[in-house]
Write a protein that holds these residues in place. Structure first.
Motif, mmCIF file in Angstrom:
data_model
loop_
_atom_site.group_PDB
_atom_site.id
_atom_site.type_symbol
_atom_site.label_atom_id
_atom_site.label_comp_id
_atom_site.label_asym_id
_atom_site.label_seq_id
_atom_site.Cartn_x
_atom_site.Cartn_y
_atom_site.Cartn_z
ATOM 1 N N TYR A 145 84.489 -113.670 39.278
ATOM 2 C CA TYR A 145 85.169 -112.982 40.389
ATOM 3 C C TYR A 145 86.506 -112.362 39.985
ATOM 4 N N PRO A 146 86.500 -111.435 39.019
ATOM 5 C CA PRO A 146 87.752 -110.746 38.671
ATOM 6 C C PRO A 146 88.158 -109.768 39.773
ATOM 7 N N GLU A 147 89.431 -109.777 40.131
ATOM 8 C CA GLU A 147 89.934 -108.878 41.170
ATOM 9 C C GLU A 147 91.315 -108.372 40.779
ATOM 10 N N PHE A 148 91.515 -107.037 40.897
ATOM 11 C CA PHE A 148 92.814 -106.419 40.645
ATOM 12 C C PHE A 148 93.504 -106.113 41.970
ATOM 13 N N PHE A 149 94.825 -106.232 41.962
ATOM 14 C CA PHE A 149 95.654 -105.833 43.102
ATOM 15 C C PHE A 149 96.888 -105.124 42.563
ATOM 16 N N LYS A 150 97.281 -104.045 43.232
ATOM 17 C CA LYS A 150 98.413 -103.243 42.779
ATOM 18 C C LYS A 150 99.668 -103.583 43.567
ATOM 19 N N MET A 151 100.768 -103.793 42.855
ATOM 20 C CA MET A 151 102.047 -104.085 43.474
ATOM 21 C C MET A 151 102.826 -102.788 43.693
ATOM 22 N N GLY A 152 103.896 -102.876 44.473
ATOM 23 C CA GLY A 152 104.654 -101.691 44.834
ATOM 24 C C GLY A 152 105.310 -100.990 43.661
ATOM 25 N N ASP A 153 105.638 -101.720 42.592
ATOM 26 C CA ASP A 153 106.277 -101.110 41.424
ATOM 27 C C ASP A 153 105.278 -100.586 40.413
ATOM 28 N N GLY A 154 103.989 -100.600 40.745
ATOM 29 C CA GLY A 154 102.966 -100.105 39.840
ATOM 30 C C GLY A 154 102.373 -101.149 38.928
ATOM 31 N N SER A 155 102.938 -102.359 38.919
ATOM 32 C CA SER A 155 102.356 -103.443 38.130
ATOM 33 C C SER A 155 101.078 -103.937 38.805
ATOM 34 N N LEU A 156 100.304 -104.725 38.077
ATOM 35 C CA LEU A 156 99.024 -105.206 38.592
ATOM 36 C C LEU A 156 98.992 -106.721 38.629
ATOM 37 N N ILE A 157 98.269 -107.231 39.603
ATOM 38 C CA ILE A 157 97.925 -108.645 39.683
ATOM 39 C C ILE A 157 96.424 -108.760 39.423
ATOM 40 N N PHE A 158 96.029 -109.745 38.635
ATOM 41 C CA PHE A 158 94.624 -109.980 38.317
ATOM 42 C C PHE A 158 94.306 -111.428 38.651
ATOM 43 N N MET A 159 93.336 -111.621 39.526
ATOM 44 C CA MET A 159 92.926 -112.959 39.933
ATOM 45 C C MET A 159 91.488 -113.212 39.501
ATOM 46 N N TYR A 160 91.209 -114.454 39.135
ATOM 47 C CA TYR A 160 89.834 -114.838 38.835
ATOM 48 C C TYR A 160 89.689 -116.346 38.921
ATOM 49 N N ARG A 161 88.431 -116.768 39.019
ATOM 50 C CA ARG A 161 88.141 -118.196 39.015
ATOM 51 C C ARG A 161 87.911 -118.671 37.594
ATOM 52 N N ASP A 162 88.597 -119.733 37.230
ATOM 53 C CA ASP A 162 88.363 -120.413 35.965
ATOM 54 C C ASP A 162 87.574 -121.675 36.278
ATOM 55 N N GLY A 163 86.295 -121.682 35.921
ATOM 56 C CA GLY A 163 85.454 -122.830 36.251
ATOM 57 C C GLY A 163 84.176 -122.386 36.916
ATOM 58 N N GLN A 164 83.605 -123.259 37.689
ATOM 59 C CA GLN A 164 82.304 -122.984 38.276
ATOM 60 C C GLN A 164 82.305 -123.307 39.760
ATOM 61 N N SER A 165 81.231 -122.904 40.417
ATOM 62 C CA SER A 165 81.096 -123.138 41.845
ATOM 63 C C SER A 165 81.162 -124.628 42.147
ATOM 64 N N GLY A 166 82.009 -124.994 43.104
ATOM 65 C CA GLY A 166 82.192 -126.389 43.460
ATOM 66 C C GLY A 166 83.172 -127.113 42.561
#
Length: 436
Positions: A145-166
């Motif tokens: 589940y990689p997801e990018f999000f853009k901040m107001g200054d143009g930098s990026l946030i990247f979120m993901y799950r490390d591990g498995q379901s449950g």
């Protein structure tokens, strides 16, 4: 049928042309359609606009990742078949894209407990990608589940799950445009404590605050989803607090998390839906589940009015179904996307969804004024999209209040199985919204 139910049904079947008009479908290319990999709701993003250049990503019929761009005033796309393929037989392995403040495209793809696959554009506004790159080298061997999000200054946030379901944790990385370097700001923001994991949705508001909401899952069985929780950060993801501005001690656990809506297990509660904020940064979370006195899962909007949380049950569905088991499910409704628009004292909400009750078309439920809580429904396509789930250009909405939706007719079979269907057109649906 009671008078109250009849009135509610009447409201939800109204189609008012003055609310939404001017839909236009822009063809892009042919895409893989044997499962829902191109149309999963957790794609952040399938479409993204930077300075009037809109980018798109999808898998073609042979499993290659295709990137495209256009000027948003044009219907002509420039497409580039990349050197990268995905394991398209697993619908989890979707493509997520974002453009940083300097115009570089960032892409992550092909993850379901796999090592990180990440690349970026070789030049601003370019479609050609670098070789695979690491980000930080930390916790990059079991990514989902990689997801990018853009901040107001143009930098990026990247979120993901490390591990498995449950049994997994939420990792957050940050990309700095000036140094062009990734750093890890959270290696375990929400801790499942080796007992459970959080399935989240997130957004960034106009003031740069990051909002996250999630449900807990106790095992890989979707039936063990429960409770809706919330956190926010006003310093780029370093420190976090609940809706009462009480600071969290990190990592957040099931014991410390703010539960904004109690939902027991076995409620047909879905995971990984969407959230949005209004101009003041108040959060709106969309999901679906079944209440105790009903066997029909309904769409819900859980929102904070600045003082307290509310659970708004849209209540327009009539058909029961049950969520149980592992893997990607073939569900008669899609997970929803929620969009909030605020004008003066009035907040309008739009819920994008797909439902077998409406012929599996792409549809939208509209609340013109949250104060009166009346909803109307309109179909956005005149054809079925089957197992499609909505994703839209979040940056174009945030900067220009224009709604562009990724549309493709796809199939999905329970579990990580694939249907035997031909490729289907990838299209962008431009929806003009005019609230009166």
């Amino acid at each position: 049928m009671t008078k109250a139910k009849a009135y509610l049904l009447f409201i939800f079947t109204l189609i008012i042309p003055s609310i939404i008009h001017g839909q236009q479908l822009i063809p892009v290319g042919e895409g893989w359609a044997n499962n829902s990999i191109n149309t999963t709701v957790f794609r952040k993003n399938s479409l993204v606009t930077h300075n009037n250049t809109q980018f798109i990503a999808y898998y073609d019929p042979d499993g290659y990742m295709v990137l495209g761009k256009r000027d948003i005033t044009s219907t002509e796309w420039s497409l580039h078949k990349s050197q990268y393929k995905g394991k398209v037989t697993d619908a989890h392995n979707s493509i997520s894209i974002m453009v940083d403040g300097d115009g570089y495209l960032h892409v992550s793809w092909n993850h379901h407990g796999d090592p990180l696959s990440y690349a970026k554009g070789t030049m601003p506004y370019g479609l050609e990608l670098t070789k695979k790159l690491p980000m930080t080298g930390i916790s990059e061997n079991n990514v989902t589940y990689p997801e990018f999000f853009k901040m107001g200054d143009g930098s990026l946030i990247f979120m993901y799950r490390d591990g498995q379901s449950g049994q997994g944790n939420l990792v957050i990385n940050k990309y700095d445009c000036k140094s062009k370097i990734w750093s890890q700001i959270q290696n375990n923001l929400i801790d499942g404590e080796n007992k459970r994991n959080a399935y989240w949705q997130a957004c960034v508001d106009n003031k740069g605050a990051i909002h996250i909401s999630w449900v807990w899952r106790e095992t890989p069985d979707v039936a063990t989803n429960h409770d809706l929780c919330y956190a926010r950060s006003s310093d780029g993801g370093i420190t976090w607090e609940n809706s009462k501005s009480e600071k969290y001690s990190l990592p957040i656990t099931a014991t410390t998390a703010e539960i904004v809506c109690h939902i027991p297990q076995n409620s047909e509660l879905i995971n990984q839906t969407s959230m949005s904020t209004d101009n003041e940064g108040k959060p709106y979370i969309a999901s679906y589940w079944r209440t105790e006195n009903s066997d029909v899962p309904q769409y819900h909007v859980v929102y904070h009015d600045g003082k307290e949380w509310h659970d708004l049950n849209l209540g327009f569905r009539n058909t029961p179904f049950s969520l149980k088991g592992h893997g990607t499910k073939r569900i008669p409704i899609s997970r929803p996307q929620i969009i909030a628009k605020q004008e003066r004292e009035k907040t309008s909400l739009y819920l994008l969804f797909r439902d077998e009750e409406r012929g599996e078309k792409a549809s939208v439920a509209i609340c013109k004024d949250l104060n009166n809580k009346k909803w109307e429904i309109k179909d956005l396509t005149n054809f079925p999209v089957n197992a499609w789930e909505p994703s839209y250009d979040t940056e174009l909405w945030r900067t220009q209040q224009k709604l562009h939706v990724f549309v493709q007719k796809v199939e999905q079979i329970d579990g990580e199985k694939t249907a035997d269907v031909t490729s289907q057109p990838v299209q962008v649906l431009e929806v003009e919204i005019n609230i009166k």
